[in-house]
Design an enzyme around this catalytic site. Structure first.
Site, mmCIF file in Angstrom:
data_model
loop_
_atom_site.group_PDB
_atom_site.id
_atom_site.type_symbol
_atom_site.label_atom_id
_atom_site.label_comp_id
_atom_site.label_asym_id
_atom_site.label_seq_id
_atom_site.Cartn_x
_atom_site.Cartn_y
_atom_site.Cartn_z
ATOM 1 N N GLN A 165 0.782 -1.256 -0.007
ATOM 2 C CA GLN A 165 0.139 0.031 0.056
ATOM 3 C C GLN A 165 0.879 1.297 -0.039
ATOM 4 O OE1 GLN A 165 -2.034 2.086 3.394
ATOM 5 N NE2 GLN A 165 -4.035 1.496 2.369
ATOM 6 N N CYS A 194 -6.256 7.245 5.071
ATOM 7 C CA CYS A 194 -5.525 7.807 6.306
ATOM 8 C C CYS A 194 -6.084 8.981 6.869
ATOM 9 C CB CYS A 194 -4.010 7.932 5.973
ATOM 10 S SG CYS A 194 -3.269 8.362 7.473
ATOM 11 N N ASN A 296 -14.070 -3.082 5.900
ATOM 12 C CA ASN A 296 -13.075 -2.905 7.045
ATOM 13 C C ASN A 296 -13.644 -2.273 8.278
ATOM 14 O OD1 ASN A 296 -10.096 -0.760 7.433
ATOM 15 N ND2 ASN A 296 -10.593 -2.673 8.662
ATOM 16 N N GLY A 297 -13.562 -2.696 9.569
ATOM 17 C CA GLY A 297 -14.000 -1.779 10.497
ATOM 18 C C GLY A 297 -14.696 -2.829 11.507
ATOM 19 N N ASP A 298 -14.137 -2.880 12.947
ATOM 20 C CA ASP A 298 -14.776 -3.416 13.863
ATOM 21 C C ASP A 298 -14.676 -5.000 13.884
ATOM 22 O OD1 ASP A 298 -14.908 -1.312 15.399
ATOM 23 O OD2 ASP A 298 -17.151 -1.001 15.161
ATOM 24 N N ALA A 320 -7.977 -5.092 11.357
ATOM 25 C CA ALA A 320 -6.941 -4.251 11.599
ATOM 26 C C ALA A 320 -6.709 -4.466 13.215
ATOM 27 C CB ALA A 320 -7.077 -2.843 11.278
ATOM 28 N N ARG A 321 -7.260 -3.690 14.121
ATOM 29 C CA ARG A 321 -7.072 -3.652 15.574
ATOM 30 C C ARG A 321 -7.271 -5.246 15.914
ATOM 31 N NH1 ARG A 321 -10.507 0.131 18.165
ATOM 32 N NH2 ARG A 321 -11.892 -0.286 16.382
#
Length: 420
Positions: A165, A194, A296-298, A320-321
């Site tokens: 990326q 970002c 993407n997300g949670d 991600a996290r």
């Protein structure tokens, strides 16, 4: 009917008849299957961690966001920002999408399988007695899938992908970076998401969300340099004004992006805000099947990936996290298993990883298992030896190679997850 394992056979016998894995471009992997994806994590999705997640059912991985201008101008930036290995991509049994079964799916995959430029590079293997040898093809034995047994007739053996990326404020720098990194990756992703202020002020990341013509020009510039079929994707955040998200997506589709990743938050939302699944669904509907999409997300556990796919219509799900906290998330573990920590220590020692990142990854993985006092003590440890010794005092015998298998495959991890 799935095949049965011969429990009297050796590993060499069990894996001897494996077919060659199908090697697909990222968009084809997304079109034919439902891959799990490691997000481009700031400073964290470097080689040891990418390899680690590929041991636990993460099929597509990303480098951290790399600044294209610095990467294309300076060798020191290239050495600092990027490293890879011939073994970091995983090999997986993956189930074909129900809508693409049988001869039709086989026909559509014809011509998509390709050889990566590094596949034919001779690789030496040092055996236990210290001698070097090659396999019959002049290459090292390839990565192995978690099991030699095809789960069903609808499963294919597929090799994973690794994508670089980049962030760039102009087309030329992005094309220069693509040309330099292309022999080592399966595609390029342009960061349009970002949210950090410095990135926005530099004209990269979320600054591109409302510059669809610039995004189009950057994608086309890379395509002109690398070839129209070379994979270039974009990762975006949803805009509070969804019509602007629609405009960006339609313009990017005209530039022939290979696939789209949607983070379900706006530029001004923090990670504490819940992910907007409706916003991701809107983006998928805007694409209207022209290219595959990822969300993407949670994503904190495997069921979150199921919900995202069912709710939004994405093919790929990006962690991600959640993967930082539990790199074995997509393999079905609720928390980081001890053998995952062992694998990470081995990979970091093998590849080399600076102590601050090494320590940070371990802190993320073990945070839910530490008491407050243990967190304070662990964070005070000044080097990798101290961290490893302290973990060993808690019963993590990471040096016992024979008990956890080799770092190059996920067989032990799969055996454990089937038992839980």
């Amino acid at each position: 009917m799935p095949q049965q394992i011969d429990h009297d056979a050796t590993d060499e016998q069990l894996y001897a008849d494996l077919p060659d894995p199908v090697i697909l471009k990222p968009a084809d992997l997304l079109s034919d299957y439902q891959p799990n994806i490691l997000a481009p994590l700031v400073r964290c999705s470097k080689l040891p961690f990418r390899h680690l997640t590929s041991l636990y059912e993460t099929h597509i991985t990303h480098t951290p966001m790399i600044l294209a201008e610095e990467f294309s101008r300076a060798q020191v930036a290239r050495i600092s920002d990027f490293s890879t290995s011939l073994d970091e991509r995983g090999v997986f049994w993956m189930e074909k999408k129900k809508s693409r079964k049988g001869k039709e799916a086989e026909h559509e995959r014809e011509g998509h399988s390709y050889s990566h430029p590094e596949d034919d590079r001779p690789r030496q293997l040092q055996t236990q007695d210290g001698s070097d040898h090659f396999d019959d093809t002049g290459r090292l034995p390839r990565r192995l899938p978690p099991t030699p047994v095809r789960p069903s007739a609808n499963h294919d053996l597929v090799r994973g992908c690794m994508i670089a990326q980049f962030a760039s404020p102009n087309p030329t720098s992005l094309a220069d970076a693509a040309e330099l990194i292309s022999p080592h990756v399966d595609g390029l992703d342009l960061n349009c998401g970002c949210p950090q202020r410095w990135a926005y002020n530099e004209g990269i990341g979320c600054a591109l969300l409302r510059k669809p013509e610039l995004v189009r020009d950057m994608v086309r510039c890379v395509k002109d340099r690398m070839g129209w079929e070379w994979p270039v994707s974009i990762k975006i955040r949803v805009d509070p004004e969804l019509k602007l998200t629609e405009q960006l997506i339609k313009t990017a589709l005209q530039a022939n992006i290979s696939h789209l990743t949607i983070h379900g938050r706006t530029r001004h939302q923090s990670s504490a805000d819940p992910v907007n699944l409706d916003g991701i669904k809107f983006a998928v509907e805007t694409v209207n099947g022209q290219v595959p999409c990822s969300g993407n997300g949670d994503i904190w556990e495997l069921n979150d990936a199921v919900i995202m796919r069912e709710t939004t219509g994405v093919s790929g799900v990006m962690g991600a996290r959640g993967l930082l906290a539990n790199p074995a998330l997509f393999a079905g573990y609720k928390t980081t298993p001890s053998h995952c920590v062992s694998q990470f220590i081995s990979l970091s020692s093998s590849y080399g990883l600076i102590h601050p990142l090494f320590h940070r990854h371990l802190a993320y993985m073990l945070e839910s298992q530490f008491s407050r006092a243990e967190k304070i003590w662990f964070n005070s440890l000044g080097g990798p030896v101290g961290a490893i010794d302290w973990l060993e005092s808690r019963g993590l015998g990471w040096r016992k190679q024979s008990e956890r298998g080799t770092i190059w495959d996920a067989r032990r991890g799969r055996a454990v997850v089937q038992a839980i």
